[in-house]
Motif scaffolding. Structure first.
Motif, PDB file in Angstrom:
ATOM      1  N   ARG A  86      15.903  37.992   0.810  1.00 16.71           N
ATOM      2  CA  ARG A  86      17.175  37.297   0.806  1.00 16.71           C
ATOM      3  C   ARG A  86      16.892  35.878   1.655  1.00 16.71           C
ATOM      4  NH1 ARG A  86      18.893  42.519   2.191  1.00 16.71           N
ATOM      5  NH2 ARG A  86      20.520  43.031   0.800  1.00 16.71           N
ATOM      6  N   SER A  87      17.367  34.908   1.054  1.00 18.45           N
ATOM      7  CA  SER A  87      17.132  33.427   1.456  1.00 18.45           C
ATOM      8  C   SER A  87      18.620  32.658   1.732  1.00 18.45           C
ATOM      9  CB  SER A  87      16.211  32.848   0.637  1.00 18.45           C
ATOM     10  OG  SER A  87      16.524  32.582  -0.699  1.00 18.45           O
ATOM     11  N   LYS A  88      18.600  32.013   2.574  1.00 18.79           N
ATOM     12  CA  LYS A  88      19.737  31.114   2.740  1.00 18.79           C
ATOM     13  C   LYS A  88      19.741  29.713   2.842  1.00 18.79           C
ATOM     14  CE  LYS A  88      24.394  30.623   3.763  1.00 18.79           C
ATOM     15  NZ  LYS A  88      24.901  29.629   3.203  1.00 18.79           N
ATOM     16  N   VAL A  89      20.137  28.801   1.999  1.00 17.64           N
ATOM     17  CA  VAL A  89      19.662  27.154   2.034  1.00 17.64           C
ATOM     18  C   VAL A  89      20.811  26.727   2.939  1.00 17.64           C
ATOM     19  CG1 VAL A  89      19.497  25.234   1.030  1.00 17.64           C
ATOM     20  CG2 VAL A  89      18.315  27.321   0.060  1.00 17.64           C
ATOM     21  N   ALA A  90      20.825  25.751   3.731  1.00 13.39           N
ATOM     22  CA  ALA A  90      21.961  25.112   4.616  1.00 13.39           C
ATOM     23  C   ALA A  90      23.114  24.927   3.628  1.00 13.39           C
ATOM     24  CB  ALA A  90      21.542  23.929   5.285  1.00 13.39           C
TER      25      ALA A  90
ATOM     26  N   GLY B 280      24.459  28.403  -1.568  1.00 17.66           N
ATOM     27  CA  GLY B 280      24.906  29.818  -1.251  1.00 17.66           C
ATOM     28  C   GLY B 280      23.524  30.663  -1.058  1.00 17.66           C
ATOM     29  N   ALA B 281      23.485  31.829  -0.777  1.00 14.80           N
ATOM     30  CA  ALA B 281      22.382  32.706  -0.546  1.00 14.80           C
ATOM     31  C   ALA B 281      22.107  33.151  -1.855  1.00 14.80           C
ATOM     32  CB  ALA B 281      22.893  34.028   0.103  1.00 14.80           C
ATOM     33  N   THR B 282      20.463  33.270  -1.917  1.00 11.88           N
ATOM     34  CA  THR B 282      20.093  33.807  -3.190  1.00 11.88           C
ATOM     35  C   THR B 282      19.120  35.153  -2.942  1.00 11.88           C
ATOM     36  OG1 THR B 282      18.175  32.257  -2.736  1.00 11.88           O
ATOM     37  CG2 THR B 282      19.849  31.632  -4.245  1.00 11.88           C
ATOM     38  N   VAL B 283      18.839  35.977  -3.708  1.00  8.03           N
ATOM     39  CA  VAL B 283      18.175  37.033  -3.558  1.00  8.03           C
ATOM     40  C   VAL B 283      17.154  37.117  -4.737  1.00  8.03           C
ATOM     41  CG1 VAL B 283      18.036  39.647  -3.353  1.00  8.03           C
ATOM     42  CG2 VAL B 283      20.316  38.282  -2.801  1.00  8.03           C
TER      43      VAL B 283
ATOM     44  N   GLN C 191      22.223  35.158  -7.423  1.00 12.10           N
ATOM     45  CA  GLN C 191      23.236  34.475  -6.433  1.00 12.10           C
ATOM     46  C   GLN C 191      23.773  35.512  -5.356  1.00 12.10           C
ATOM     47  OE1 GLN C 191      23.381  31.246  -5.936  1.00 12.10           O
ATOM     48  NE2 GLN C 191      21.470  31.137  -7.626  1.00 12.10           N
ATOM     49  N   GLY C 192      24.055  35.039  -4.308  1.00 14.34           N
ATOM     50  CA  GLY C 192      24.627  36.064  -3.393  1.00 14.34           C
ATOM     51  C   GLY C 192      26.118  36.533  -3.971  1.00 14.34           C
TER      52      GLY C 192
END
Length: 92
Positions: free
Chosen positions: A27-31, A34-37, A55-56
């Motif tokens: 999982r990653s979250k950019v400032a 949105g969150a991506t997996v 996409q989250g």
């Protein structure tokens, strides 16, 4: 329905009607985004491993099958026979 927040290794899901199992995910979250997996998925029909990013919040249906531990017994003219390890039922 299975959401991206439910992802874990070994989870089975169906994408476009094809059953997959999650081999690895991150999982990653950019400032501001949105969150991506990011996932590595193994196709349960042909064994191919693919990488795919979701996409989250995306949801997927659970595949319509039951996983059981089976033992390979024999092959007869292209038909493979397996035995259920718990009930000893044979399935071709």
């Amino acid at each position: 329905m299975i959401s991206t927040k439910d992802f874990r290794k070994g989870l089975r899901l169906s994408i476009d009607g094809t059953p997959y199992i999650i081999v690895d995910f991150q999982r990653s979250k950019v400032a501001r985004g949105g969150a991506t997996v990011r996932t590595k998925l193994k196709n349960l029909k042909n064994g191919a491993v693919i990488e795919r990013t979701f996409q989250g919040g995306e949801t997927f249906p659970a595949p319509d099958f039951d996983g059981r531990k089976m033992q390979y017994l024999y092959e007869n003219t292209g038909e493979y026979t397996f035995m259920d390890s718990e009930t000893f039922d044979q399935h071709a």
